[in-house]
Scaffold this motif. Structure first.
Motif, PDB file in Angstrom:
ATOM      1  N   THR A  18       0.156   1.283  20.122  1.00 41.37           N
ATOM      2  CA  THR A  18      -0.611   0.255  19.408  1.00 41.37           C
ATOM      3  C   THR A  18       0.221  -0.841  19.671  1.00 41.37           C
ATOM      4  O   THR A  18       1.315  -0.977  19.512  1.00 41.37           O
ATOM      5  CB  THR A  18      -0.807   0.438  17.970  1.00 41.37           C
ATOM      6  OG1 THR A  18      -1.536   1.686  17.541  1.00 41.37           O
ATOM      7  CG2 THR A  18      -1.208  -0.808  17.309  1.00 41.37           C
ATOM      8  N   SER A  19      -0.427  -2.274  20.160  1.00 40.41           N
ATOM      9  CA  SER A  19       0.408  -3.120  20.451  1.00 40.41           C
ATOM     10  C   SER A  19      -0.003  -4.231  19.506  1.00 40.41           C
ATOM     11  O   SER A  19       0.528  -5.551  19.324  1.00 40.41           O
ATOM     12  CB  SER A  19       0.200  -3.712  21.908  1.00 40.41           C
ATOM     13  OG  SER A  19      -1.276  -3.906  22.287  1.00 40.41           O
ATOM     14  N   ALA A  20      -1.321  -4.141  18.856  1.00 32.20           N
ATOM     15  CA  ALA A  20      -1.962  -5.184  17.880  1.00 32.20           C
ATOM     16  C   ALA A  20      -2.610  -4.496  16.859  1.00 32.20           C
ATOM     17  O   ALA A  20      -3.040  -3.377  17.114  1.00 32.20           O
ATOM     18  CB  ALA A  20      -2.805  -6.135  18.783  1.00 32.20           C
ATOM     19  N   LEU A  21      -2.512  -5.266  15.904  1.00 33.91           N
ATOM     20  CA  LEU A  21      -3.181  -4.353  14.463  1.00 33.91           C
ATOM     21  C   LEU A  21      -3.760  -5.534  13.536  1.00 33.91           C
ATOM     22  O   LEU A  21      -3.400  -6.621  13.312  1.00 33.91           O
ATOM     23  CB  LEU A  21      -2.165  -3.494  13.628  1.00 33.91           C
ATOM     24  CG  LEU A  21      -2.436  -3.093  12.449  1.00 33.91           C
ATOM     25  CD1 LEU A  21      -3.628  -1.898  12.468  1.00 33.91           C
ATOM     26  CD2 LEU A  21      -1.334  -2.572  11.575  1.00 33.91           C
ATOM     27  N   ILE A  22      -5.057  -5.263  12.947  1.00 35.82           N
ATOM     28  CA  ILE A  22      -5.599  -6.005  12.084  1.00 35.82           C
ATOM     29  C   ILE A  22      -5.927  -4.979  10.906  1.00 35.82           C
ATOM     30  O   ILE A  22      -6.591  -3.862  11.137  1.00 35.82           O
ATOM     31  CB  ILE A  22      -7.060  -6.600  12.505  1.00 35.82           C
ATOM     32  CG1 ILE A  22      -6.608  -7.880  13.731  1.00 35.82           C
ATOM     33  CG2 ILE A  22      -7.717  -7.456  11.397  1.00 35.82           C
ATOM     34  CD1 ILE A  22      -7.839  -8.508  14.058  1.00 35.82           C
ATOM     35  N   ALA A  23      -5.504  -5.424   9.644  1.00 40.04           N
ATOM     36  CA  ALA A  23      -5.884  -4.373   8.595  1.00 40.04           C
ATOM     37  C   ALA A  23      -6.222  -5.283   7.390  1.00 40.04           C
ATOM     38  O   ALA A  23      -5.478  -6.201   7.114  1.00 40.04           O
ATOM     39  CB  ALA A  23      -4.338  -3.738   7.951  1.00 40.04           C
ATOM     40  N   LEU A  24      -7.603  -5.054   6.845  1.00 38.17           N
ATOM     41  CA  LEU A  24      -8.055  -5.952   5.869  1.00 38.17           C
ATOM     42  C   LEU A  24      -8.533  -4.915   4.779  1.00 38.17           C
ATOM     43  O   LEU A  24      -8.957  -4.071   5.020  1.00 38.17           O
ATOM     44  CB  LEU A  24      -9.235  -6.421   6.440  1.00 38.17           C
ATOM     45  CG  LEU A  24      -9.374  -7.340   7.861  1.00 38.17           C
ATOM     46  CD1 LEU A  24     -10.821  -7.909   7.993  1.00 38.17           C
ATOM     47  CD2 LEU A  24      -8.411  -8.652   7.317  1.00 38.17           C
ATOM     48  N   PRO A  25      -7.952  -5.290   3.497  1.00 36.16           N
ATOM     49  CA  PRO A  25      -8.157  -4.508   2.323  1.00 36.16           C
ATOM     50  C   PRO A  25      -9.206  -4.509   1.645  1.00 36.16           C
ATOM     51  O   PRO A  25     -10.247  -5.176   1.876  1.00 36.16           O
ATOM     52  CB  PRO A  25      -6.923  -5.232   1.241  1.00 36.16           C
ATOM     53  CG  PRO A  25      -7.243  -6.708   1.832  1.00 36.16           C
ATOM     54  CD  PRO A  25      -7.603  -6.632   3.152  1.00 36.16           C
ATOM     55  N   PHE A  26      -9.360  -3.368   1.177  1.00 40.21           N
ATOM     56  CA  PHE A  26     -10.530  -3.144   0.271  1.00 40.21           C
ATOM     57  C   PHE A  26     -10.242  -3.320  -1.339  1.00 40.21           C
ATOM     58  O   PHE A  26      -8.953  -2.877  -1.705  1.00 40.21           O
ATOM     59  CB  PHE A  26     -11.457  -1.679   0.179  1.00 40.21           C
ATOM     60  CG  PHE A  26     -11.940  -1.488   1.573  1.00 40.21           C
ATOM     61  CD1 PHE A  26     -13.139  -2.111   1.938  1.00 40.21           C
ATOM     62  CD2 PHE A  26     -11.399  -0.303   2.585  1.00 40.21           C
ATOM     63  CE1 PHE A  26     -13.648  -2.009   3.276  1.00 40.21           C
ATOM     64  CE2 PHE A  26     -11.994  -0.394   3.714  1.00 40.21           C
ATOM     65  CZ  PHE A  26     -13.289  -0.933   4.042  1.00 40.21           C
TER      66      PHE A  26
ATOM     67  N   ILE B  38      -2.533  -9.519   9.965  1.00 40.34           N
ATOM     68  CA  ILE B  38      -2.928  -9.903  11.246  1.00 40.34           C
ATOM     69  C   ILE B  38      -1.888  -9.730  12.090  1.00 40.34           C
ATOM     70  O   ILE B  38      -0.949 -10.978  12.168  1.00 40.34           O
ATOM     71  CB  ILE B  38      -3.434 -11.371  11.050  1.00 40.34           C
ATOM     72  CG1 ILE B  38      -4.694 -11.428  10.055  1.00 40.34           C
ATOM     73  CG2 ILE B  38      -4.231 -11.702  12.454  1.00 40.34           C
ATOM     74  CD1 ILE B  38      -5.888 -10.465  10.184  1.00 40.34           C
ATOM     75  N   ALA B  39      -1.769  -8.921  13.016  1.00 45.88           N
ATOM     76  CA  ALA B  39      -0.535  -8.927  13.712  1.00 45.88           C
ATOM     77  C   ALA B  39      -0.977  -8.747  15.319  1.00 45.88           C
ATOM     78  O   ALA B  39      -1.221  -7.558  15.725  1.00 45.88           O
ATOM     79  CB  ALA B  39       0.337  -7.610  13.535  1.00 45.88           C
ATOM     80  N   GLU B  40      -0.995  -9.947  16.179  1.00 47.55           N
ATOM     81  CA  GLU B  40      -1.697  -9.980  17.362  1.00 47.55           C
ATOM     82  C   GLU B  40      -0.549  -9.442  18.366  1.00 47.55           C
ATOM     83  O   GLU B  40      -0.927  -8.856  19.436  1.00 47.55           O
ATOM     84  CB  GLU B  40      -2.004 -11.339  17.738  1.00 47.55           C
ATOM     85  CG  GLU B  40      -2.795 -11.446  19.078  1.00 47.55           C
ATOM     86  CD  GLU B  40      -3.289 -12.791  19.341  1.00 47.55           C
ATOM     87  OE1 GLU B  40      -3.908 -13.140  20.261  1.00 47.55           O
ATOM     88  OE2 GLU B  40      -3.324 -13.593  18.090  1.00 47.55           O
ATOM     89  N   ASP B  41       0.809  -9.405  18.009  1.00 46.76           N
ATOM     90  CA  ASP B  41       1.738  -8.972  18.660  1.00 46.76           C
ATOM     91  C   ASP B  41       2.738  -8.132  17.877  1.00 46.76           C
ATOM     92  O   ASP B  41       3.597  -8.813  16.910  1.00 46.76           O
ATOM     93  CB  ASP B  41       2.334  -9.974  19.545  1.00 46.76           C
ATOM     94  CG  ASP B  41       3.631  -9.431  20.503  1.00 46.76           C
ATOM     95  OD1 ASP B  41       3.814  -8.075  20.655  1.00 46.76           O
ATOM     96  OD2 ASP B  41       4.114 -10.076  20.935  1.00 46.76           O
ATOM     97  N   MET B  42       2.509  -6.452  17.718  1.00 43.98           N
ATOM     98  CA  MET B  42       3.385  -5.866  17.133  1.00 43.98           C
ATOM     99  C   MET B  42       4.649  -5.969  17.157  1.00 43.98           C
ATOM    100  O   MET B  42       5.663  -5.754  16.361  1.00 43.98           O
ATOM    101  CB  MET B  42       2.866  -4.339  16.829  1.00 43.98           C
ATOM    102  CG  MET B  42       1.428  -4.119  16.737  1.00 43.98           C
ATOM    103  SD  MET B  42       1.542  -4.393  14.863  1.00 43.98           S
ATOM    104  CE  MET B  42       2.814  -3.401  14.072  1.00 43.98           C
ATOM    105  N   SER B  43       5.375  -6.275  18.351  1.00 39.88           N
ATOM    106  CA  SER B  43       6.766  -6.333  18.723  1.00 39.88           C
ATOM    107  C   SER B  43       7.349  -7.733  18.059  1.00 39.88           C
ATOM    108  O   SER B  43       8.590  -7.598  17.957  1.00 39.88           O
ATOM    109  CB  SER B  43       6.902  -6.634  20.441  1.00 39.88           C
ATOM    110  OG  SER B  43       6.119  -7.898  20.855  1.00 39.88           O
TER     111      SER B  43
END
Length: 892
Positions: free
Chosen positions: A635-643, A611-616
């Motif tokens: 990309t400035s923000a990222l959400i990665a949810l695992p399987f 959960i990265a609302e601000d990649m910087s």
């Protein structure tokens, strides 16, 4: 009598009297009763002596209805209950041994009444009652032997006889099965069975001469099975009692019926109602414990109210009814129309009205209540408006309301000039008070010509004597525009028209409405896509549409679904959607960007999400990879949810730059998790379906995935419970393992936990998400989710009682739960486990009406209500898991 002697007597074991002194002491207690202390004003004391044991259906039914009937009218009655257990054990001298125990036990208790059930208890009272309980009246029921009652004059006893209709039952069988040629009488050596046999043969002349009577008695189990299997066709079996083998082994009703049906395929008739209702007998003219118990209790009440025994005659023929088992009637092809009138048929399938009668009645009541509430609310609103108009005319109240109102308020004269304004009005539009007073209202609140013209129309309307309430946009002194609600109310002061205006800043509400609208759209999307992924066969099309729609709803720049291959050395982006069409995600693109995504894999393994609302400012990524993401992939923000697959990281869903105009919140991320879960489960289901013919285990995962996916549907309507069912399942399985339940039962409990709140699908989402206290009607609707869940699941052919577990998971150990008020062992052990696990997880999690109370408070709740609301053994194990074994709730 010492404790060892009492134990020997209470278990009816042979006792060798080694001490003459002990014998003389006990005999003197019988022959010379001791005086008992007088008692105060407490309730009457009633002793109930049963011939048989607890758990024996006839005895349990008698006891229940005797106690309930007396308690209804005399709730302060104290009951003492004894079980002689003579079905399973009865020897010479046994009654004397019990009499000695009862004498010792009740010598200091001043009894008001004794109730004895069935023959052996009556014999005990006949032989020893005068010495045991001198002068105490006795009510009996269930006695078969009329000579036993007539053997001596009855001065202190009354009651009702049980007259088993053995001959009537045989004639009934011949009437509905005229092809019958043989009657097999099944009985043992107990007094009841022999009495029923004698009564039958006394009336044997009533039977046709060509009918053969076959007697089956006093055999070992193997011989009995052989005898039953050798019975000729066109034979009916008549149970004259229960069965105690020649080896002394007692068979309870269910075991006996299973033995008979396992040995032969012949109709079985009985004179006891529960044998037909609960154990699978075809039917008969039967007695019911509830009716005999109720009649005996009413006779007892007459005695407790002071009526003399002489005025209450013995009832020599107790009530009996023709009863049948619907399943057995169908099995032997018997048309119910051939049965006697007023026959009772158990297990008959319900018609539509019978099945849904409760729901229909509830809906009617709800409609009536809503109509009443609507009328009440209408009258209340009307009264309130009238009161407000009256209060507005009161100058003092007007001053208080004006000065302390949280809304901006102005008084405007007929020339549209401001007479007065409160502090909130000045703050709202960023004016000084001296700049407002005397100015025209429309130049203060409106900026551009179009806005001024609209404001003038509202002013003219109010000055014409019309109230208005609108929502529109107005402008502050600094030029910023904001949404407001305006209420204008004209009234006269000294013959001059004055307008009372209220301005309210509704910016927050508008933002909340917009946010709610987006959230509802998101929920609707998740709800629809979850159903489609579960039930539609073309997963590819559904996945394409869902990814496009998801990114569009949350304004994401890119979204993709990735599954790892070759032990994470490669990955396969099976689906991607992006606004940047030149940056389609694939293995070569990522490698060409010189980006090592091992950090993503490591982070997902360790923390279960990114959960990265601000990649910087995201610290888990290297500076080189951060540059690739921010510069090359924009990309400035990222959400990665695992399987996960078999509890191992198998891939992830990546969402880039979602919700660019708002701060992220846990509810929205929970919805993304739900989408992730649905997609993951959908792929597992698809893979399982493709391998169905090759692997039985694949079928199991598909089944589990489907159940879990159905459970996710509820989380769409009630997002505060996201992951709730999985965490409950996790804790419930841990408790069940500690209890050492069978693996198959633990599996059934797991599935039940995954869908235990599925009934909330029928509860409106606005109630589930309501942040305030529920009304009684709303609370009743929410409580009904157990019944809704049962109605949904009972049609599914589970190998476990999943529907019943779901129905009972809000029952309490003391009977104070719902929907049926079950208590103790009446509640399935799986449901008792589910109750504790559900409460712990619920108190440890946020709810719309409160924040999480915490695990410590949940465990304190278990400690406090163990043995009251919760099963004490389950409570003890749950506390041990958390406090001693370090158990943690997990969302997977």
């Amino acid at each position: 009598m010492n404790r060892t002697s009492l134990k020997l007597f209470s278990n009816a074991l042979p006792v060798r009297l080694t001490s003459l002194v002990l014998f003389l002491c006990i005999a003197s207690l019988l022959l010379f009763p001791l005086s008992t202390p007088s008692r105060g004003n407490e309730g009457e004391k009633v002793l109930i002596i049963h011939s048989y044991h607890r758990g024996y259906q006839w005895t349990d039914s008698l006891n229940k209805w005797i106690v309930n009937t007396i308690t209804e009218e005399r709730p302060s009655t104290d009951f003492y209950v004894e079980y002689m257990d003579t079905k399973r054990y009865y020897t010479h001298g046994f009654l004397f041994d019990l009499a000695m125990i009862y004498k010792q036990k009740y010598m200091s208790i001043d009894l008001d009444l004794v109730i004895c059930t069935d023959d052996n208890a009556y014999k005990l009272m006949q032989y020893y009652g005068a010495n045991l309980f001198p002068g105490v009246p006795v009510v009996f029921c269930g006695v078969n032997d009329p000579f036993l009652v007539q053997r001596q004059a009855i001065e202190t006893r009354t009651g009702l006889m049980q007259t088993p209709a053995s001959m009537e039952t045989v004639l009934l069988a011949l009437g509905i099965q005229p092809e019958t040629r043989n009657i097999a009488l099944l009985y043992d050596s107990t007094g009841t069975a022999l009495e029923n046999k004698n009564n039958f043969f006394k009336k044997i002349s009533e039977l046709p001469e060509n009918l053969t009577i076959i007697e089956i008695s006093q055999m070992k189990e193997a011989d009995l099975k052989y005898k039953l299997s050798s019975l000729p066709a066109k034979t009916v079996i008549l149970l004259l009692g229960y069965w105690r083998s020649s080896e002394g082994i007692f068979y309870n009703p269910l075991s006996l019926m299973e033995l008979i049906k396992g040995a032969c395929d012949l109709p079985v008739y009985s004179m006891l109602g529960f044998m037909t209702k609960e154990c699978g007998a075809l039917g008969g003219k039967a007695d019911f414990g509830n009716e005999h118990g109720t009649i005996a209790a009413r006779m007892a009440l007459r005695l407790l109210q002071g009526e003399s025994v002489e005025n209450i005659p013995v009832i020599w023929e107790g009530p009996s009814k023709y009863v049948f088992n619907y399943d057995e009637l169908m099995r032997f092809g018997i048309d119910p129309k051939r049965l006697p009138r007023d026959s009772i048929i158990f297990n008959r399938p319900e018609n539509f009205f019978e099945r849904y009668r409760q729901i229909i009645v509830i809906n009617i009541l709800i409609i009536l209540v809503l109509l009443f509430m609507a009328g009440y609310l209408y009258a209340n609103v009307h009264s309130r408006k009238k009161a407000e108009r009256e209060l507005l005319r009161e100058k003092e109240f007007m001053e208080q309301l004006f000065e302390n109102s949280p809304e901006g308020i102005v008084l405007v004269d007929s020339e549209d000039k401001v007479l007065r304004a409160n502090k909130e009005m000045a703050r709202l539009f960023k004016y000084r008070m001296k700049d407002i007073i005397g100015a025209r209202i429309n130049t203060i609140v409106a900026g551009n010509p179009e806005m001024i013209e609209e404001a003038r129309r509202f002013s003219n309307r109010s000055l014409a004597g019309h109230e208005f309430m609108v929502e529109t946009v107005r402008q502050r002194s600094d030029g910023t525009e904001f949404p407001v609600s305006i209420c204008g109310m004209p009234f006269e002061v000294d013959g001059e028209m004055v307008v009372y205006g209220i301005y309210r800043d509704i910016s927050e509400r508008k933002r909340a409405e917009e946010k709610l609208k987006k959230r509802l759209n998101f929920e609707e999307f998740i709800s629809k896509i979850s159903s489609r992924m579960v039930f539609e066969s073309n997963l590819e099309n559904v996945l394409n549409e869902s990814l496009v729609n998801l990114c569009g709803i949350i304004n994401a720049a890119r979204g993709h679904i990735v599954f790892f291959e070759n032990d994470h050395s490669q990955f396969n982006a099976i689906r991607e959607w992006t606004f940047h069409y030149d940056n389609i995600l694939n293995q070569d693109k990522w490698l060409s960007a010189n980006m090592d995504f091992q950090w993503m894999i490591d982070h997902l393994r360790e923390f279960g999400q990114i959960i990265a609302e601000d990649m910087s400012s995201f610290k888990a990524i290297s500076e080189e990879d951060r540059i690739v993401l921010t510069n090359d992939l924009n990309t400035s923000a990222l959400i990665a949810l695992p399987f996960y697959r078999e509890e191992k990281l198998n891939g992830f869903i990546g969402i880039y730059d979602p919700w660019p105009e708002q701060v992220w919140n846990s509810q929205d991320i929970n919805l993304l998790r739900t989408y992730r879960d649905i997609v993951g489960e959908a792929f597992l289901r698809k893979e399982s379906e493709e391998k169905l013919q090759k692997s039985l285990e694949s079928l199991k995962r598909t089944f589990e995935g489907t159940i879990d996916s159905v459970g996710k549907i509820l989380e769409v309507r009630d997002p505060y419970t996201s992951g709730h069912q999985r965490r409950v399942a996790h804790l419930a399985v841990a408790i069940a393992n500690e209890l050492e339940l069978e693996e198959d039962r633990i599996t059934g409990l797991y599935y039940a936990a995954l869908v235990h709140d599925i009934g909330k699908i029928n509860v409106p989402s606005e109630i589930l998400s309501k942040p305030d206290r529920l009304t009684p009607i709303e609370e009743a609707l929410v409580k009904h989710h157990c019944n809704y869940g049962w109605e949904i699941l009972e049609k599914v052919d589970f190998p476990w009682p999943v529907a019943e577990m779901v129905l009972q998971h809000h029952e309490h150990f003391d009977g104070s739960g719902y929907p049926r008020g079950l208590q103790g062992d009446e509640i399935l052990i799986e449901a008792r486990i589910l109750t504790v696990a559900d409460m712990v997880e619920a108190m440890s999690s946020d709810r719309p009406y409160r924040p999480a109370l915490g695990l410590d408070m949940a465990l304190e709740n278990i400690t406090r209500f163990s043995g009251i609301l919760y099963d004490p053994q389950v409570s003890k194990i749950c506390l041990s898991l958390f406090r001693e074994k370090g158990f943690e709730l997990k969302d997977k």
